[in-house]
Design a protein around this motif. Structure first.
Motif, PDB file in Angstrom:
ATOM      1  N   GLY A  63     -16.556  -0.231   0.717  1.00  0.00           N
ATOM      2  CA  GLY A  63     -16.557   0.970   1.552  1.00  0.00           C
ATOM      3  C   GLY A  63     -17.108   2.158   0.791  1.00  0.00           C
ATOM      4  N   ASN A  64     -17.749   3.095   1.527  1.00  0.00           N
ATOM      5  CA  ASN A  64     -18.435   4.215   0.864  1.00  0.00           C
ATOM      6  C   ASN A  64     -18.196   5.581   1.478  1.00  0.00           C
ATOM      7  OD1 ASN A  64     -20.453   1.644   0.593  1.00  0.00           O
ATOM      8  ND2 ASN A  64     -20.410   2.856  -1.269  1.00  0.00           N
ATOM      9  N   ASP A  65     -17.684   5.656   2.724  1.00  0.00           N
ATOM     10  CA  ASP A  65     -17.461   6.954   3.369  1.00  0.00           C
ATOM     11  C   ASP A  65     -16.048   7.450   3.108  1.00  0.00           C
ATOM     12  OD1 ASP A  65     -19.946   7.275   4.797  1.00  0.00           O
ATOM     13  OD2 ASP A  65     -19.294   5.686   6.140  1.00  0.00           O
ATOM     14  N   VAL A  66     -15.915   8.758   2.877  1.00  0.00           N
ATOM     15  CA  VAL A  66     -14.581   9.353   2.726  1.00  0.00           C
ATOM     16  C   VAL A  66     -14.551  10.732   3.366  1.00  0.00           C
ATOM     17  CG1 VAL A  66     -12.912  10.356   1.117  1.00  0.00           C
ATOM     18  CG2 VAL A  66     -13.896   8.141   0.615  1.00  0.00           C
ATOM     19  N   SER A  67     -13.486  10.982   4.121  1.00  0.00           N
ATOM     20  CA  SER A  67     -13.069  12.343   4.425  1.00  0.00           C
ATOM     21  C   SER A  67     -11.600  12.405   4.080  1.00  0.00           C
ATOM     22  CB  SER A  67     -13.291  12.683   5.896  1.00  0.00           C
ATOM     23  OG  SER A  67     -12.936  14.043   6.145  1.00  0.00           O
ATOM     24  N   GLY A  68     -11.219  13.407   3.275  1.00  0.00           N
ATOM     25  CA  GLY A  68      -9.845  13.428   2.816  1.00  0.00           C
ATOM     26  C   GLY A  68      -9.444  14.751   2.212  1.00  0.00           C
ATOM     27  N   VAL A  69      -8.346  14.721   1.454  1.00  0.00           N
ATOM     28  CA  VAL A  69      -7.745  15.916   0.888  1.00  0.00           C
ATOM     29  C   VAL A  69      -7.585  15.721  -0.624  1.00  0.00           C
ATOM     30  CG1 VAL A  69      -5.749  17.458   0.922  1.00  0.00           C
ATOM     31  CG2 VAL A  69      -6.508  16.342   3.040  1.00  0.00           C
ATOM     32  N   GLY A  97     -14.210   0.988  -4.011  1.00  0.00           N
ATOM     33  CA  GLY A  97     -14.662   1.478  -2.722  1.00  0.00           C
ATOM     34  C   GLY A  97     -13.589   2.258  -1.994  1.00  0.00           C
ATOM     35  N   THR A  98     -13.823   2.516  -0.720  1.00  0.00           N
ATOM     36  CA  THR A  98     -13.027   3.497   0.024  1.00  0.00           C
ATOM     37  C   THR A  98     -12.086   2.895   1.056  1.00  0.00           C
ATOM     38  OG1 THR A  98     -14.764   3.808   1.693  1.00  0.00           O
ATOM     39  CG2 THR A  98     -14.883   5.157  -0.294  1.00  0.00           C
ATOM     40  N   TYR A  99     -11.954   1.571   1.118  1.00  0.00           N
ATOM     41  CA  TYR A  99     -10.954   0.957   1.992  1.00  0.00           C
ATOM     42  C   TYR A  99      -9.597   1.034   1.284  1.00  0.00           C
ATOM     43  CZ  TYR A  99     -14.781  -1.325   4.664  1.00  0.00           C
ATOM     44  OH  TYR A  99     -15.899  -1.604   5.421  1.00  0.00           O
TER      45      TYR A  99
END
Length: 335
Positions: A63-69, A97-99
């Motif tokens: 996984g490669n996309d992230v939106s977060g804090v 990755g981002t999962y």
């Protein structure tokens, strides 16, 4: 923290397992980010199938996309503070990755999340948005008044590319199934061609050709594109095409070809964010699933095989990692 690990290459149903891993710590210049949402991309499908097994050692978190804090900052990472909402594209085949519920990233790759986007929307825009921007702006050098052909306008990259090209002053022609014509027209396409009903090349030639072709579908696009190009046109392909292609026609129009494997970067995200703030770009989220349903998300992206009789969603499939409130805009984008 909880992650969804890729434990074997192959079909989606047996590829992933829920696991617990130690919480990572940010190093110098890095951020620890609580992942609010991520998304599924064709790159993830290829990785899961084993197309890049030389670059991925199992078990792996992809996984490669992230939106977060931002939760914690490493030494020297002074650009952001805990509590800041950020979005980014993680490097491909580098690190975890981002999962996952949390992710560590270099602060230089991170941008502040546009306030007009929910976390689900931002996660669905990161990779496809950066890809469209890099293809049209950094590679093809799109200019006001040019005509751009976007293959696969209803897909993840295509739906963003239509909007980016229009925002930059280009005329947009796109290929899409008949059921998607109204959808891509609402995104900003000036001319829509039903690729399943006949050859797109004569229809593009009747318009006078195009200056840029963005290939998101593969097959024989590299061979056919010069027939649709105006003189000194440019072709950008984001698709792995293992079969030999005949590029002889490219000489006749002095065509330039670009082959793009996307690279992350804050500047591209900030440029996309400005288009979002100006109301010229909106993500298209076709479905939102919990992280635990990542196998189902992969099946949907591959064509809906996990839901009999269900068509592949338009735009992106997002994964909600932590509970969140979704903006009304995100729901509207899925209609």
């Amino acid at each position: 923290m909880r992650v969804m690990e890729l434990v074997r290459f192959g079909g989606a149903d047996t590829a992933f397992a829920a696991r617990e891993q130690p919480m990572p710590s940010p190093g110098p210049g890095q951020l620890l980010v609580k992942v609010m949402a991520t998304s599924v991309n064709p790159l993830d499908l290829q990785t899961r199938r084993g197309d890049y097994r030389d670059h991925v050692a199992l078990p792996a978190v992809i996984g490669n996309d992230v939106s977060g804090v931002v939760v914690e900052t490493g030494t020297g990472a002074g650009r952001y503070r805990p509590g800041d909402e950020v979005w980014y594209l993680a490097p491909v085949f580098t690190g975890q990755g981002t999962y996952a519920e949390f992710h560590v990233v270099d602060q230089d790759l991170v941008a502040r999340k546009p306030s007009r986007l929910s976390h689900v929307e931002a996660a669905g825009l990161a990779l496809v948005g950066v890809t469209a921007w890099e293809a049209l702006v950094e590679r093809a050098g799109v200019r006001t008044g040019e005509r751009v052909l976007v293959h696969g306008g209803a897909g993840g990259v295509g739906s963003v590319a239509i909007q980016v090209a229009r925002a930059l002053g280009a005329e947009v022609v796109t290929t899409a199934r008949a059921r998607d014509h109204d959808f891509v027209t609402r995104l900003g396409a000036d001319v829509t061609i039903d690729f399943s009903a006949g050859d797109y090349v004569p229809q593009v030639q009747a318009l006078g050709g195009v200056d840029i072709v963005l290939d998101t579908v593969g097959r024989d696009t590299l061979t056919r594109s010069p027939l649709a190009l105006a003189d000194r046109g440019r072709v950008v392909s984001i698709v792995d095409i293992p079969e030999p292609q005949n590029l002889l026609a490219a000489w006749g129009v002095n065509a330039t070809y670009h082959f793009l494997f996307v690279s992350p970067g804050r500047a591209k995200l900030e440029a996309l964010g400005r288009l979002v703030d100006q109301g010229e770009l909106r993500p298209v989220i076709g479905a939102v699933l919990p992280l635990a349903d990542v196998a189902h998300a992969h099946s949907l992206l591959e064509g809906g095989s996990a839901d009999e009789g269900r068509q592949r969603p338009r735009g992106k499939i997002a994964l909600a990692v932590h509970p969140m409130d979704e903006t009304p805009h995100a729901a509207a984008a899925r209609t």
